[in-house]
Motif scaffolding. Sequence first.
Motif, short mmCIF file in Angstrom:
data_model
loop_
_atom_site.label_atom_id
_atom_site.label_comp_id
_atom_site.label_asym_id
_atom_site.label_seq_id
_atom_site.Cartn_x
_atom_site.Cartn_y
_atom_site.Cartn_z
N TYR A 245 -34.22 7.70 -9.96
CA TYR A 245 -33.62 9.03 -9.79
C TYR A 245 -32.87 9.12 -8.48
N ASN B 244 -29.65 7.37 -8.90
CA ASN B 244 -28.78 8.23 -9.74
C ASN B 244 -28.23 9.40 -8.92
N ASN C 29 -31.60 15.31 -10.43
CA ASN C 29 -32.39 14.10 -10.15
C ASN C 29 -33.35 14.28 -8.96
N LEU D 121 -36.34 16.01 -10.09
CA LEU D 121 -37.27 15.13 -10.79
C LEU D 121 -38.09 14.32 -9.79
#
Length: 602
Positions: A396, A399, A415, A418
């Motif tokens: 993440y 990303n 992200n 998360l």
Amino acid sequence: MLAALAALLLVAVLAFPRLERAYLVATGDRDRATLDLAVQVLRGALNRTEALPSLLAERPILAELLADPDNSGLLPFVNEQLRQTALSLGVSDVYLIDRDGLTIAASSYRTDRSFVGQSFTYRPYFTEALAGGLGRFHALGTTSGERGYFFAAPVLDGTRIAGVIAVKITLDAFEATWAESGSTIIVQDSSNVIFLSDRAEWHFRTLGPMPEAALETIAVTRQYPVSRLRPLPARRMPLPGSDYEIVTIEDDETRQTMVMQTGLIATSGWRVSILSPTAPARAQALVALAIAGLVALFVVLLAATIWQRRLRLEDRLARQAGEQARLEARVRERTRDLDAANAQLRLEIEERTRAEAQLRKTQTDLIQAGKLAALGQMSAALSHEFNQPLAAVKAYAENAATFLDRGRIPEARENIGLISAMADRMAAISRHLRNFARRPQDKTGPVPLRAVISDALDLMRPRIEGAGARILYDPPATEVWATGGRVRLQQVIVNLIGNALDAMEDVPHPVVTLSLHVTGPRCRIEVEDHGPGLSDEALAQAFDPFFTTKPPGQGLGLGLSISYNIVRDFNGRLMAANRAGGGAVFTVELDVTDPPGEMAAQ
Ligand code: ADP
């Protein structure tokens, strides 16, 4: 006792003569009055008669007759006059004797034993009177055979002694009165001859020695029949303490002992004695002694009885004291035993307490060891649990960086969100681990069971998921509070769930069923699985430390044992059983309690 009796006997033997003597003296004292009376009476009779001859001699007719003895007119007249005189004077005889000793007139002239014609020259009273004096004499009458006392006086014719007038009295009547008294009275003359006595057999016997001359005189004067003059077989001795004598008269057949006392009639030279038998005095002494002896014996017996009682009492007291001492000794002994037992018990209690402390420590250590073992078991799963989110976080983050480079802010933010969630999850896992690893406090209190089960499930989630297992759990609508320790109870639940997962290793779709119920004052947490269940051996030993069926490195055999002790510490029970449909079921039973707030509010 025997000594007392012997002493008593000795005293009696010593005392008897004195006692007897006292009674003998008393007998003598009693006799004294009788004797005095006898002496008085005799003396009175003699005195009264003594003057009579002189008075009678005054009668002129007597001289007349003496001058003319053959005057037949005068003689009967004188005879009769003498008879009258004797009668009126109460004497036995009155008679007139001429100078030759021939009786010429007598009061007894009419009787068979008339003195008239008798010659009395041999009688001393005659010779004495003829000599001009007063003649007196006592003798057994040669004519009358009576004992008499003779008094004589001269009959004067002018100045010449013409003859003698004599008066005789008999003495037999006195004896008759004496015989009425209980005692014997004797009269002895100066020659020791018993002249009068109420005991006829003693007449003319002698008491004491008789001089030879006296015997001759008696024979000459024909005073007594000489043949009868025999001494009485008598012994005399004085009775000490008195002027009495003890006389013992002993012949072949009889022996008589008597107390004797003597009075004197001086004019006649007579000694009047009274004799009383000593037997009554001796008997009285014996009786007195016997009474005294009985009294003494009684006193001795009484004393002996009292003494014996006392001895018995002392004996009993001594025995009681002994008994008491024995009892006290036994009590002391028992107390000592008890003290020893107490000390032993105290020692054992200390030992126990020490052992318990040791056990508790060991248990705590074991719990810790168990936890560490569980941690070891979980470490693989945990590393997977941590690695996976870490890899995800890394992905993440990459990303997010790419999205930021491309200016796609919203995706990048998503992200990052998360990443944050992953971090939260890891933080939660680590918090549980920290709680689990921490040494539990011993304190117990209200524990929220729903929360504890939820925490345990959170903690176990990686393993549950790793095993592909499902948890069937329908938590109650409200919190359930039970007495226990939160961390320790959580450890128990974790342990049970872990065991359930282990048992269902080979089961295709493992399911762990959890439940929480309240029944009355108790509540139960049940953990069920579909595994092979518990073998008989495991049923018997599952809660024993180090009992395990798992291969080395996988199981320590401590989980259930520790859990069992934990639950017991909460006053609860941990039970194992097999389910009817296969698999095992473990039940934790605890006391329901009030939530802490409410308790505080109460
Ligand atoms: P360990 O798990 O380290 O062996 P435990 O005390 O937790 O130690 O368990 C002891 C033993 O009890 C296990 O080895 C196993 O044989 C048996 N056992 C425990 N739980 C179960 C269960 N749910 N089903 C069948 N056997 C069980």
